[in-house]
Design a protein around this motif. Structure first.
Motif, PDB file in Angstrom:
ATOM      1  N   GLY A  41       9.933  -0.069  15.774  1.00 40.38           N
ATOM      2  CA  GLY A  41       8.638  -0.330  15.154  1.00 40.38           C
ATOM      3  C   GLY A  41       7.716  -1.216  15.959  1.00 40.38           C
ATOM      4  N   ARG A  42       7.941  -1.305  17.242  1.00 39.12           N
ATOM      5  CA  ARG A  42       7.055  -2.115  18.085  1.00 39.12           C
ATOM      6  C   ARG A  42       6.586  -1.292  19.276  1.00 39.12           C
ATOM      7  N   ILE A  43       5.550  -1.796  19.954  1.00 38.06           N
ATOM      8  CA  ILE A  43       5.119  -1.203  21.219  1.00 38.06           C
ATOM      9  C   ILE A  43       5.624  -2.112  22.339  1.00 38.06           C
ATOM     10  N   LEU A  67      -2.110  -3.628  24.348  1.00 37.53           N
ATOM     11  CA  LEU A  67      -1.457  -2.671  23.446  1.00 37.53           C
ATOM     12  C   LEU A  67      -0.052  -3.135  23.098  1.00 37.53           C
ATOM     13  N   MET A  68       0.527  -3.922  23.971  1.00 30.55           N
ATOM     14  CA  MET A  68       1.954  -4.235  23.884  1.00 30.55           C
ATOM     15  C   MET A  68       2.190  -5.451  22.987  1.00 30.55           C
ATOM     16  N   GLU A  69       3.335  -5.414  22.311  1.00 25.76           N
ATOM     17  CA  GLU A  69       3.745  -6.596  21.551  1.00 25.76           C
ATOM     18  C   GLU A  69       4.796  -7.373  22.336  1.00 25.76           C
ATOM     19  N   GLU A 113       3.514 -14.911  25.407  1.00 26.51           N
ATOM     20  CA  GLU A 113       4.401 -15.809  26.143  1.00 26.51           C
ATOM     21  C   GLU A 113       4.485 -15.375  27.613  1.00 26.51           C
ATOM     22  N   ALA A 114       4.586 -14.060  27.838  1.00 25.38           N
ATOM     23  CA  ALA A 114       4.653 -13.569  29.223  1.00 25.38           C
ATOM     24  C   ALA A 114       3.416 -13.994  30.004  1.00 25.38           C
ATOM     25  N   ARG A 115       2.289 -13.966  29.294  1.00 28.08           N
ATOM     26  CA  ARG A 115       1.043 -14.297  29.977  1.00 28.08           C
ATOM     27  C   ARG A 115       0.932 -15.778  30.300  1.00 28.08           C
ATOM     28  N   ARG A 116       1.682 -16.596  29.551  1.00 28.35           N
ATOM     29  CA  ARG A 116       1.640 -18.035  29.829  1.00 28.35           C
ATOM     30  C   ARG A 116       2.793 -18.461  30.738  1.00 28.35           C
ATOM     31  N   PRO A 150      -1.436  -4.396  16.776  1.00 36.78           N
ATOM     32  CA  PRO A 150      -1.670  -4.983  15.442  1.00 36.78           C
ATOM     33  C   PRO A 150      -1.034  -6.368  15.287  1.00 36.78           C
ATOM     34  N   ALA A 151       0.068  -6.621  15.988  1.00 27.07           N
ATOM     35  CA  ALA A 151       0.700  -7.947  15.897  1.00 27.07           C
ATOM     36  C   ALA A 151      -0.260  -9.024  16.406  1.00 27.07           C
TER      37      ALA A 151
END
Lengths: 307, 120
Positions: A35-37, A201-203, A221-224, B47-48
């Motif tokens: 249920g995630r991207i 788009l990604m979670e 978090e990845a971006r930081r 959406p998250a």
């Protein structure tokens, strides 16, 4: 999200894959709740496509465990009908038209949505009567995206889905992906080199490096996780201290270094005092820096030659 | 507007956009704001991420949730936002101006003169 079922998802444990002497995956371990991207990122040849192929049962792993909703996908029809993996260079029978291809898809995908397929065909302006061998690179990508989204498969794998697609079509893809995801929540695993464009788009992101999952974290978090400091070399070095430098470039007296870690208040103070510029690295810069770092420090270098 | 984006997470930018719209009266007190799905499609974000923006505004008291209905602007939110931003105004706007002025040899008095000229 409302529909995440903790029982469902992809479980990878110690997954390995070798081609002859060449070990591409050296032990991939990750749990990906449904249920995630997900973004599956990493340098060329790091094994993104190989990993997707293994999960989807398109090729056999050398070792380790793969479970989808608790079941091994290998030659397991009940699991495989929930998976959709359209390869980056997917080819069809040369004489099939798009209409032919669309007609056979429901046989493979029990949740196939003709409505989604038709909407995307119109949006991408795909010619229904053109034989597949005559499709351009961009049209083949648009077709692959159309089939992937219309499959409504519980687990949809998108491997570099937009080769040859222009900015308009890519934007259309992002919108349609989110629209499908909102209306029919499911799991998407997306690999791409247009990282900054697709990052939102990604979670969750997974970065493959050196045959293992080097980073597995939520996208913010990845971006930081890394920052770029730029200025005169001595001050830059002093700010970095003993933290890991992923990549470094210099131009005369000026150094620009990508450093692993979070920016601290002390860093901001030092940057202000010493006239250094300090900013979070983008996800793309982070992934590129990990790849470069690996190329220059890698003891398993031969594995990098595998596409 | 809010301070310039310097690599801040996108959910904070979205939250700031919504807060700006609350301040501008686009979403008046007790009005409904867009849903997670609407924000996701509008900003083309997961959406998250959109959900995090709304959660942040709920935590700050700007929005509140009506179960099953959606998110609404809290009564008094525009005034509270204005007060909070006034308090942060010196940090976010004046300090960078003074720092750049210092690099260029502009004294605070010079800067005040410039402000007078610009606003006249």
């Amino acid at each position: 999200m409302t529909t995440i079922d903790p029982e469902r998802g992809i479980h990878l444990c110690g997954v390995t894959k070798s081609f002859g002497d060449n070990t591409v995956l050296r032990g991939v371990t990750a749990d990906l709740p449904a249920g995630r991207i997900y973004g599956l990122l990493g340098a060329n040849g790091v094994g993104k496509t190989t990993l997707m192929s293994l999960i989807c049962g398109h090729s056999f792993r050398s070792g380790g465990t793969i479970l989808i909703d608790g079941q091994d996908p290998t030659e397991n029809a009940a699991v495989l009908e929930n998976l959709c993996f359209v390869h980056e260079d997917q080819r069809y029978n040369d004489n099939f038209t798009i209409a032919h291809i669309l007609a056979i898809m429901p046989a493979f995908y029990p949740h196939w949505s003709e409505q989604t397929a038709q909407r995307l065909i119109r949006a991408f302006r795909l010619p229904m009567k053109t034989k597949s061998k005559k499709l351009s690179r961009g049209q083949r990508s648009a077709l692959a995206i159309t089939l992937s989204l219309a499959s409504r498969a519980a687990y949809t794998f998108l491997d570099e889905p937009y080769l040859g697609l222009d900015a308009t079509s890519r934007t259309l893809f992002y919108e349609e992906l989110l629209r499908e995801y909102a209306a029919h929540p499911r799991t998407f695993i997306l690999s791409t080199h247009l990282i900054d464009e697709a990052a939102e788009l990604m979670e969750v992101v997974l970065i493959l490096d050196d045959g293992v999952v080097a980073v597995h974290t939520d996208v913010d978090e990845a971006r930081r996780s890394s920052f770029i400091v730029r200025g005169r070399a001595p001050e830059v070095r002093s700010l970095i201290g003993d933290r890991e430098v992923l990549a470094e470039r210099s131009m005369g007296a000026v150094v620009s270094a990508t450093v692993r870690g979070h920016v601290t208040d002390d860093d901001r103070y030092a940057a202000h005092r010493d006239h250094l510029s300090l900013e979070d690295a983008s996800l793309q810069e982070y992934v590129a820096a990990i790849g470069i770092h690996s190329l220059t420090h890698d003891s398993h270098a031969p594995a990098k030659d595998v596409a | 507007m809010t301070p310039p984006a310097d690599g801040r997470p996108i959910f904070i930018e979205i939250a700031d956009h919504i807060a700006d719209d609350v301040l501008a009266g686009i979403y008046p007190e007790e009005a409904q704001v867009p849903s997670t799905t609407e924000l996701s499609l509008h900003y083309r974000v997961n959406p998250a991420t959109a959900g995090k923006a709304l959660t942040r505004l709920v935590d700050e008291g700007v929005l509140y949730k009506r179960r099953g209905l959606g998110m609404f602007v809290t009564t008094g939110a525009p005034e509270a936002l204005r007060a909070r931003r006034r308090a942060a105004f010196a940090d976010h706007y004046l300090r960078p101006v003074l720092a750049e002025g210092n690099r260029l040899g502009l004294s605070p008095a010079d800067i005040i003169d410039l402000i007078r000229k610009e606003s006249s």
